[in-house]
Structures are given as structure tokens and as C-alpha cells.
Design a protein around this motif. Structure first.
Motif, PDB file in Angstrom:
ATOM      1  N   CYS A 268      10.601  77.317  -0.793  1.00  0.00           N
ATOM      2  CA  CYS A 268      10.080  76.698   0.585  1.00  0.00           C
ATOM      3  C   CYS A 268      10.609  77.269   1.904  1.00  0.00           C
ATOM      4  O   CYS A 268      10.018  77.563   2.843  1.00  0.00           O
ATOM      5  N   ASN A 269      11.849  77.541   1.737  1.00  0.00           N
ATOM      6  CA  ASN A 269      12.654  77.968   2.997  1.00  0.00           C
ATOM      7  C   ASN A 269      12.047  79.424   3.177  1.00  0.00           C
ATOM      8  O   ASN A 269      11.995  80.028   4.266  1.00  0.00           O
ATOM      9  N   TYR A 270      12.032  80.280   2.335  1.00  0.00           N
ATOM     10  CA  TYR A 270      11.589  81.579   2.448  1.00  0.00           C
ATOM     11  C   TYR A 270       9.941  81.750   2.980  1.00  0.00           C
ATOM     12  O   TYR A 270       9.684  82.466   4.059  1.00  0.00           O
ATOM     13  N   LYS A 271       9.299  80.826   2.679  1.00  0.00           N
ATOM     14  CA  LYS A 271       8.007  80.731   3.342  1.00  0.00           C
ATOM     15  C   LYS A 271       7.965  80.157   4.736  1.00  0.00           C
ATOM     16  O   LYS A 271       7.340  80.611   5.653  1.00  0.00           O
ATOM     17  N   ILE A 272       8.940  79.333   5.153  1.00  0.00           N
ATOM     18  CA  ILE A 272       8.962  78.840   6.327  1.00  0.00           C
ATOM     19  C   ILE A 272       9.552  80.133   7.236  1.00  0.00           C
ATOM     20  O   ILE A 272       9.173  80.203   8.512  1.00  0.00           O
ATOM     21  N   GLU A 273      10.564  80.733   6.699  1.00  0.00           N
ATOM     22  CA  GLU A 273      11.129  81.750   7.515  1.00  0.00           C
ATOM     23  C   GLU A 273      10.254  82.865   7.773  1.00  0.00           C
ATOM     24  O   GLU A 273      10.106  83.580   9.011  1.00  0.00           O
ATOM     25  N   ILE A 274       9.359  83.251   6.887  1.00  0.00           N
ATOM     26  CA  ILE A 274       8.131  84.188   7.086  1.00  0.00           C
ATOM     27  C   ILE A 274       7.274  83.655   8.171  1.00  0.00           C
ATOM     28  O   ILE A 274       6.892  84.325   9.164  1.00  0.00           O
ATOM     29  N   LEU A 305      -3.770  82.080  -0.422  1.00  0.00           N
ATOM     30  CA  LEU A 305      -4.077  81.633  -1.583  1.00  0.00           C
ATOM     31  C   LEU A 305      -2.844  81.052  -2.219  1.00  0.00           C
ATOM     32  O   LEU A 305      -2.779  80.841  -3.512  1.00  0.00           O
ATOM     33  N   GLY A 306      -1.848  80.678  -1.363  1.00  0.00           N
ATOM     34  CA  GLY A 306      -0.748  80.019  -1.922  1.00  0.00           C
ATOM     35  C   GLY A 306      -0.895  78.522  -2.131  1.00  0.00           C
ATOM     36  O   GLY A 306      -1.883  77.998  -2.219  1.00  0.00           O
ATOM     37  N   ASN A 307       0.350  77.919  -2.076  1.00  0.00           N
ATOM     38  CA  ASN A 307       0.076  76.319  -2.075  1.00  0.00           C
ATOM     39  C   ASN A 307      -0.250  75.697  -0.918  1.00  0.00           C
ATOM     40  O   ASN A 307      -0.893  76.349  -0.007  1.00  0.00           O
ATOM     41  N   ASP A 308      -0.570  74.421  -0.720  1.00  0.00           N
ATOM     42  CA  ASP A 308      -1.107  73.490   0.256  1.00  0.00           C
ATOM     43  C   ASP A 308      -0.118  73.857   1.497  1.00  0.00           C
ATOM     44  O   ASP A 308      -0.868  73.970   2.846  1.00  0.00           O
ATOM     45  N   MET A 309       1.146  74.013   1.642  1.00  0.00           N
ATOM     46  CA  MET A 309       1.714  74.192   2.686  1.00  0.00           C
ATOM     47  C   MET A 309       1.485  75.581   3.473  1.00  0.00           C
ATOM     48  O   MET A 309       1.356  75.821   4.666  1.00  0.00           O
ATOM     49  N   CYS A 310       1.392  76.644   2.515  1.00  0.00           N
ATOM     50  CA  CYS A 310       0.901  78.185   3.004  1.00  0.00           C
ATOM     51  C   CYS A 310      -0.463  78.040   3.559  1.00  0.00           C
ATOM     52  O   CYS A 310      -0.670  78.349   4.423  1.00  0.00           O
ATOM     53  N   ARG A 311      -1.487  77.173   2.991  1.00  0.00           N
ATOM     54  CA  ARG A 311      -2.785  77.194   3.600  1.00  0.00           C
ATOM     55  C   ARG A 311      -2.873  76.521   4.822  1.00  0.00           C
ATOM     56  O   ARG A 311      -3.289  76.874   5.754  1.00  0.00           O
ATOM     57  N   GLY A 312      -1.889  75.387   4.583  1.00  0.00           N
ATOM     58  CA  GLY A 312      -1.744  74.586   6.101  1.00  0.00           C
ATOM     59  C   GLY A 312      -1.238  75.509   7.433  1.00  0.00           C
ATOM     60  O   GLY A 312      -1.645  75.238   8.547  1.00  0.00           O
ATOM     61  N   LEU A 313      -0.321  76.237   7.124  1.00  0.00           N
ATOM     62  CA  LEU A 313       0.450  77.189   8.062  1.00  0.00           C
ATOM     63  C   LEU A 313      -0.601  78.309   8.588  1.00  0.00           C
ATOM     64  O   LEU A 313      -0.079  78.674   9.539  1.00  0.00           O
ATOM     65  N   LEU A 314      -1.542  78.749   7.992  1.00  0.00           N
ATOM     66  CA  LEU A 314      -2.482  79.592   8.225  1.00  0.00           C
ATOM     67  C   LEU A 314      -3.657  79.258   8.946  1.00  0.00           C
ATOM     68  O   LEU A 314      -4.226  78.117   8.498  1.00  0.00           O
TER      69      LEU A 314
END
Length: 315
Positions: A268-274, A305-314
Motif C-alpha cells: 500500500c505504501n508503494y502505491k501511495i508513493e507512486i 486494473l489494480g485494487n479498489d484503491m488504485c482505481r480510486g486514485l486514477l
């Protein structure tokens, strides 16, 4: 790979290699204007690309060259890498950060490089997230149009348009289909997906960062600490074999849960940093496909196509 890319960058700056830029720029203009999605234009450009492929790409390093350069770099690292070490009653002095050992694995001798005990303790006590470099990230510019089976996507990295699982037969068939001009429609679809522009949704990002900093567990954001209590050793641990086995199983399950929680926290931290790195910037996801023809974004850690957090961030 890093050294090879640096050398290629320097070579591409030379005036004698400006034709590489010119060719790729013309393809990028055709793609952004939509003309490259005309199948007649695409097939003509693909034929031109195959005919002049030897002139359009810079040098490639073979396996033997990569092994020799890699061995030299490892040798230089072992000789030069030093870290301070202080033992009881002794002054601080510099010691090697890595050690090289020869070990037999499956009947064959292998040379292995190990970090020293001092370096391992240093990694445990300090965060090394700033030293981790992702291999595949979203792009700031539209991806390179796919002209052949291995020419497209990232600007400086050549990869096949299909994900291959260590099979030379698949690669041979893919190359044959590309030479027979049977991939133009599929490659046009990958270009259309890759040219879709994305951005970071700032309100969603601020909400996720607030939850992350608070250390709470909400939705798919794991908590900062593992709150499950560690199993207590029973009173009859030494006398009762069943109680001992049960305690071992409970302890193993607790340790697995703690490790999984830590792994989810790191992911999760990696996704937030990106997402934070690409804030206020456009982003593009180069695509390739599997053997069934299903298209997937090449960046594996953060995509639509990632999890819900990735989709919500885009957005």
C-alpha cells in the motif's frame, strides 16, 4: 541494464544517431493524430520499420557481454563497499559491507554474495524504501507505438508485446506472426490502450493519505500495527504434547498474519508513493498481452486494473 541504458542515452545524444529520434518522433506524431490507426498506414510503417530495423536501433548487449560487465561490477563493489563498525571496547573501523562465498547447490558450485552482519542490522534499523527503484512505472509521455512484436511501449526498453513464460517456441511463433504482418490489428489495440491519458485524483489521494498517516485500518488500507495478541504459552507446555503442538500452530498462524499485514502495508505504501510522485502530471500505461490476447498494463504495481484503491486514485 542501468549502465547499458546510460550508454544508449549518451549515444542517442550524438548527431550521428539523430535519425533514431526522427523516426520515433514521426511515429509518435502519427499515433497522436490518429493516422497510425489507419490499417493501411500502419502496415506501411510496419514494413518500413522491419526493413530498416538495423539502422533504427542502437547496439544490443549479448548475454556474454552482460555477464562480463556484471561480474566486473560485483568485483568492484566487493572491493570498495565499506561500512563503519564498532565492537565492544574497540574504536570504530571500516569493514567490508559484502562477502563472497563459494557454495555447492544441487551438486554445482555457485558464487554467492552476502551482506555483512553489520549491514543487515543497518537495514533492519533504517527504512530502505528510498533505495528501492521500480523497474516498470507509468510513463509521462505516450508510449512508443508497437511496430513489431518487440518494438513498442517504453521508449528505451525493448520487450515483446506478449508475455512469455520461458518458452522459446512462443517467441518464435510470435516473431513469425509479426514478420507475416498478422499482428497489425492487435498492436493497434495495444496502442489505443497505451495512449489513454490518466491522472491522479487529488481528493481521493488526500483522503487515503490521511487514513494512512493515522495508522487506521479502513477498506483495503492496512493498519500500521498488528493488533492481534501473541499466543501465550500454556502452563502444561512441557508436559502435554497436544498443548505444545497447538501452541506451535497458533504461534505460526500469528506470525504468518503479522508477516502478511506487514507485506500489505508495504504494498500500500508503494502505491501511495507512486501516486504522490505522479501528482499534477499526466500518466500513460504501456500495454502488452498474454497468450490469449488479453491486454494488461505493463506497470504491475500501480495501474487502472489494480485494487479498489488504485482505481480510486486514477481518473
Amino acid at each position: 541494464k542501468a549502465i547499458h541504458n546510460e550508454i544508449r542515452f549518451e549515444q542517442m545524444k550524438k548527431r550521428t544517431n539523430r535519425h533514431v529520434f526522427g523516426h520515433r518522433l514521426s511515429l509518435a506524431r502519427l499515433a497522436t493524430s490518429g493516422k497510425l490507426f489507419n490499417m493501411a498506414v500502419r502496415r506501411a510503417k510496419m514494413r518500413e520499420h522491419r526493413e530498416h530495423s538495423a539502422d533504427l536501433f542502437l547496439d544490443e548487449w549479448g548475454l556474454d557481454t552482460r555477464i562480463r560487465i556484471g561480474s566486473l561490477l560485483v568485483s568492484m563493489l566487493l572491493e570498495s563497499a565499506r561500512i563503519p563498525e564498532r565492537r565492544d571496547g574497540e574504536a570504530e573501523h571500516m569493514v567490508p559491507a559484502f562477502h563472497h562465498k563459494l557454495e555447492f547447490l544441487n551438486g554445482r558450485r555457485h558464487g554467492l554474495v552476502y551482506p555483512s552482519s553489520t549491514l543487515r542490522e543497518l537495514f533492519k534499523s533504517d527504512s530502505s524504501s528510498h533505495a528501492v527503484t521500480a523497474r516498470h512505472l507509468p510513463m509521462l509521455v505516450p508510449p512508443r507505438p508497437w511496430m513489431t512484436y518487440n518494438s513498442g511501449g517504453y521508449l528505451t526498453r525493448d520487450e515483446p508485446c506478449m508475455r512469455i513464460n520461458d518458452g522459446s517456441e512462443q517467441l518464435r511463433l510470435l516473431k513469425h506472426a509479426s514478420n507475416e504482418d498478422r499482428l497489425s490489428t492487435v498492436l493497434a489495440g495495444l496502442d489505443a490502450l497505451g495512449m489513454t491519458r490518466w491522472a491522479i485524483n487529488r481528493p481521493v489521494f488526500e483522503a487515503i493519505r490521511k487514513v494512512w498517516n493515522a495508522g487506521r485500518e479502513i477498506a483495503e488500507i492496512p493498519a500500521s500495527t498488528y493488533n492481534e495478541p501473541e499466543p501465550v504459552k500454556p502452563a502444561d507446555y512441557d508436559e502435554n504434547p497436544k498443548a505444545r503442538i497447538k501452541h506451535h500452530l497458533e504461534t505460526r498462524e500469528w506470525m504468518n498474519g503479522r508477516a502478511n499485514q506487514h507485506s500489505q502495508r508495504c504494498d500500500c505504501n508503494y502505491k501511495i508513493e507512486i501516486a504522490q510522485a505522479f501528482m499534477n502530471h499526466p500518466m500513460y500505461f504501456p500495454h502488452n498481452m498474454d497468450f490469449r490476447g488479453r491486454a494488461y498494463p505493463i506497470p504491475p504495481h500501480f495501474n487502472h486494473l489494480g485494487n479498489d484503491m488504485c482505481r480510486g486514485l486514477l481518473t
